[in-house]
Design an enzyme around this catalytic site. Structure first.
Site, PDB file in Angstrom:
ATOM      1  N   ASP A   1      40.920  73.504  81.860  1.00 25.06           N
ATOM      2  CA  ASP A   1      41.171  72.525  82.922  1.00 25.06           C
ATOM      3  C   ASP A   1      40.158  71.388  82.774  1.00 25.06           C
ATOM      4  O   ASP A   1      39.223  71.459  81.964  1.00 25.06           O
ATOM      5  CB  ASP A   1      41.000  73.251  84.269  1.00 25.06           C
TER       6      ASP A   1
ATOM      7  N   GLU B   1      40.311  65.947  80.631  1.00 24.41           N
ATOM      8  CA  GLU B   1      40.764  64.592  80.304  1.00 24.41           C
ATOM      9  C   GLU B   1      39.707  63.774  79.528  1.00 24.41           C
ATOM     10  O   GLU B   1      40.131  62.879  78.796  1.00 24.41           O
ATOM     11  CB  GLU B   1      41.180  63.857  81.583  1.00 24.41           C
TER      12      GLU B   1
END
Length: 895
Positions: free
Chosen positions: A460, A463
């Protein structure tokens, strides 16, 4: 392209356009509003500023619409020169013939056109004098040119432009002469016409399946952002698939990882506007949409094969705050008789939210809990974030100490590890483009796995997400942090919500590599799991880029618990299948906010047909495990889960087809029915493979649902209705306990008796659902192996069976033999579309006395019997033989 190479090269340049004057005349500005291209992309221009660029100025109304300042026809930028044939295609020089308004303009370019395969064309525009960043994605190396092609290419000399068209029929797929080319150090732009308004792709965004070409800006720059429309989200997939009026399809892929805008306009046309790298385009000629997807995956890689258990039901929430609570969740699922294959934990298990640690109080028996799960046939997955806590005293936290020593962290402008802030507080960010980081990551994964024998990884925040802008010390003031053009990123700055664009990685600057962060972490995690466990890796990632599906799956992030997000999950799943990431799903019942009982039932019914099925919930939200609802809701969810588990052999076979042949698993209707334009925009239904059509309820309070049924015969999988469609919308009954699933005539689905985990269901009896065409034909197949060993297909360690229904018999042919089905019985066969009652049924030549026939649905059935009464044959007895459904005296079918 016809003719000898040099003659063809000369012919290519025969398309000469007259040189346009720099100041547009009135005629040059007579451009229809839908075909106007923006002459002021980087800032708003006044009339004087616009005309100083030699452009046309015509104000229009507020809101999205045509640009006020736009290029006149024939606006000059580059001129093509010295077009010559090469071994792979053509090359030409491009020379800038009019000054640009952009800093860092590149005056000379090289065009290379490579005719790689009959259906794949590649063209690149580079700076011949200076090596620029190129995406480090391994793509096919092709020597020579395709002998014959579906495409033709023409080069316009001045102003430079490229036309790609279909050899048959001449349909133009790309025409870059519609607007000038720009190639500056931090601003590259090329525009092309589109043959139709039906284009899909350009993820990741919350969009319908078909994008809106009415002045839409699509921004690609990976961002931690709860999904809302018109915002750049977690992934970047600069690929689109376009449908043409005839039902043909083509695809375009820009291999570029920099921050970019893709602008769609009504003419229709598309403008690619990126902030670095080179222009590296692939064009896929199909000619059908399935072929386009396969041709795209030939370039970026076919999907990985998930372990069988990964297709079962997964359960998670942020807030399972101890082993006691996590164990109780599993016990509750068992007591309520729900299937469960994989239990997950969010951050709760960690010590101070630090990777590769666990809380020695609330999770004191953590390793034992995971081993206990294994003993009961369950698997276990936990969250791992990329940010590594940097605030502990030296010698107290091995991942940071080792990482520092081995130089694995992304560096700031001074050469020190860049420090941001994520869940544990101050954090450093591993640089997964560095080979040493992969070794360090493997060592950390192995150390933790030696303590806690987890089965997969949930990666997770990759980005990468950062709770401070850029770093704890801010970012330098330079052209990478403040480029001359900033795409429409949420937050307005490249460093918003992430790390400094000018931070340095092993391969290049973060400015170039940012959107590859999740992909490179997924590769490192995939490789580490394979080495540590020795079995098929299972990785689910939030951030993605083109090629991600080779290594990992994806969940669609922090979706809200509402009906709009339920709908959007359908096109999202379909699009990720087009992007080569078939293992995809949304958080069932939604992640953020409270889910109502009705929403959760409907989401579970749809979620049973996500390729990746996980219920996940935010901390503080109302419980949404299946057992948390009323008995009626539980019964509906139980039915949906049992239906999924019964279809797992079919789903697993579809994943094999994706892995081995570049197919999709969940697919939009237009992939199967491209010549029916009514299917092109259908995104409230989905198909599994070519044979199963799912029509979910996506609105509150509805007990009926309208679905589009392409022409043909469709049988309800429940066996209670048949639809003979001419290609029409049909209103279906859909009470709260029902999801409509239809089998397409001509298909055979392998099924298996469901159980409470795949460890149990894989031992159960098999069945076939045979859906006959009007002329009595159907086919299907089954891929089966041990469910978790690495590269079973590549090593030939699997079983594959072809099923065929024809001339009143269902036959099987063994295409590949293995021992994996030993002891598994074929217990039941249902044949849908039997037009009159059969007189007799034979199984492997012997009469069968316990078949049934329903005249209302024309289904003939050999019923399932209890475990002690099986009438099936052991796998070794029925593989490769007549499955026993032969034409009886009446010449009709059985089940």
């Amino acid at each position: 392209m016809a003719g000898p190479p040099l003659a063809a090269a000369a012919a290519l340049l025969a398309l000469l356009a007259p040189a346009a004057a720099r100041s547009p005349g009135a005629a040059g500005c007579e451009v229809p509003p839908g075909g106007r291209f923006d002459c002021g992309p980087e800032r708003l221009l006044s009339r004087a500023g616009c005309e100083a660029r030699g452009c046309c100025y015509e104000p229009s109304g507020p809101g999205p619409g045509p640009p006020w300042c736009f290029f006149p026809r024939g606006y000059r930028s580059y001129r093509a020169e010295n077009l010559t044939a090469t071994a792979s295609g053509y090359t030409a020089g491009l020379r800038r013939v009019a000054a640009s308004f952009l800093p860092g303009e590149v005056g000379s370019l090289r065009l290379d056109v490579a005719m790689e395969t009959p259906a794949r064309l590649r063209f690149t525009l580079r700076d011949p004098a200076r090596q620029r960043y190129e995406v480090p994605l391994a793509t096919p190396r092709v020597s020579g040119r395709a002998a014959s092609t579906l495409y033709g290419v023409q080069v316009n000399q001045d102003p430079f432009g490229l036309l790609v068209y279909r050899q048959r029929g001449g349909k133009v797929l790309l025409n870059t002469t519609v607007a000038p080319l720009f190639f500056a150090d931090q601003f590259l732009q090329i525009s092309t016409s589109l043959p139709s308004r039906f284009i899909s792709g350009l993820g990741e965004h919350l969009t319908p399946l078909v994008l809106d070409t009415a002045w839409t800006r699509v921004t690609l720059w990976n961002r931690d952002m709860a999904p809302v429309p018109q915002v750049n989200l977690y992934g970047s997939h600069p690929f689109y698939l376009g449908m043409e009026d005839s039902g043909l399809a083509h695809g375009v892929f820009l291999l570029n990882s920099n921050a970019m805008d893709v602008l769609l306009q009504p003419s229709p046309a598309v403008t690619w506007r990126t902030t670095g790298g080179i222009l590296d385009f692939y064009v896929f000629l199909g000619p059908d949409p399935k072929s386009v997807v396969r041709q795209y995956l030939d370039v970026i890689g076919f999907p990985f094969m998930p372990p069988y258990w990964g297709l079962g039901f997964h359960l998670c929430r942020w807030g399972y705050s101890s082993t006691d609570i996590t164990r109780q969740v599993v016990a509750n699922m068992t007591a309520a008789r729900f299937p469960l294959d994989v239990q997950w934990n969010d951050l709760d298990y960690m010590d101070a939210k630090r990777d590769f640690t666990f809380n020695k109080k609330s999770f004191k028996d953590y390793p034992d809990m995971v081993r206990d799960f294994h003993r009961s046939g369950l698997r276990y997955i936990m969250i791992v974030d990329p940010g590594i806590s940097s605030s502990g005293p030296p010698g107290t936290y091995k991942p940071y100490d080792e990482g520092l020593k081995r130089g694995v962290f992304i560096r700031n402008a001074t050469g020190q590890p860049l420090i941001g802030k994520v869940w544990p507080g101050p954090t450093a960010f591993p640089d997964f483009t560095n080979p040493e980081t992969h070794e360090w990551w493997h060592d950390m994964v192995k150390d933790f796995h030696d303590q806690v024998p987890f089965d997969g990884m949930w990666i997770d925040m990759n980005e990468p997400s950062n709770f401070v802008e850029g770093s704890q010390d801010g970012c330098p003031n330079n052209s990478l942090e403040q480029p001359p053009y900033v795409p429409g990123v949420f937050g307005g700055r490249l460093q918003a919500g992430t790390i400094c664009a000018s931070s340095q990685q092993y391969l290049s600057s973060h400015y170039n590599l940012h959107s590859l962060y999740g992909l490179t972490e997924a590769i490192a995690s995939h490789d580490a799991l394979l080495r540590v466990r020795g079995k098929r890796p299972f990785v689910i990632s939030r951030s993605t880029f083109a090629g991600h599906g080779r290594y990992a799956g994806h969940w669609t992030g922090d979706v809200s618990s509402d009906w709009e997000q339920l709908y959007y999950s359908v096109p999202e799943v379909l699009l990720f299948n087009l992007f080569g990431v078939p293992l995809v799903g949304a958080d069932i019942c939604g992640f953020a906010g409270d889910a109502s009982e009705e929403l959760c039932v409907r989401w579970t019914q749809l979620g049973a047909f996500y390729p990746f099925m996980r219920n996940h919930n935010d901390h503080g939200a109302r419980p949404q495990e299946p057992y948390a609802f009323s008995p009626a809701a539980q019964a509906a969810m139980r039915n949906a889960l049992r239906l999924r588990y019964s279809l797992l052999p079919f789903l697993y076979t579809l994943f094999h087809r994706a892995h081995s042949a570049g197919e999709t698993v969940a697919r939009p209707l237009f992939l199967e029915f491209p010549k029916d334009p009514n299917t092109w925009a259908v995104d409230r239904q989905l198909m599994w493979g070519g044979g199963l059509l799912i029509t979910p309820v996506l609105e509150a309070g509805k007990t009926k649902v309208s679905g589009y049924f392409p022409a043909g015969t469709w049988y309800s999988l429940a066996g209670d209705s048949t639809i003979h469609s001419k290609g029409q919308w049909i209103l279906l009954p859909a009470p709260l306990d029902t999801i409509n699933v239809h089998v397409r005539a001509g298909h055979i689905l392998p099924l298996q008796e469901p159980a409470f985990s795949t460890a149990e269901s894989r031992k159960k009896g098999m069945a076939l659902a045979v859906a006959l065409t009007p002329d009595g034909f159907a086919r299907g197949d089954l891929f089966w192996d041990d469910g978790e060993s690495w590269q079973t297909f590549e090593k030939g360690d699997y079983t594959e069976i072809l099923f065929l229904a024809t001339h009143g018999a269902v036959l099987s042919q063994l295409l590949q033999a293995g021992a994996h089905l030993d002891g598994v019985l074929l217990e039941a066969v249902t044949v849908l579309g039997v037009t009159s009652p059969p007189r007799q049924v034979l199984a492997n030549g012997a009469l069968v006395d316990d078949f049934s026939y329903r005249s209302d649905t024309q289904a003939s059935a050999r019923p399932h019997r209890g475990r002690g009464q099986r009438r099936g044959r052991a796998a070794g007895q029925w593989l490769g033989r007549d499955l026993g459904l032969s034409r009886g005296a009446g010449g009709i079918w059985p089940r």
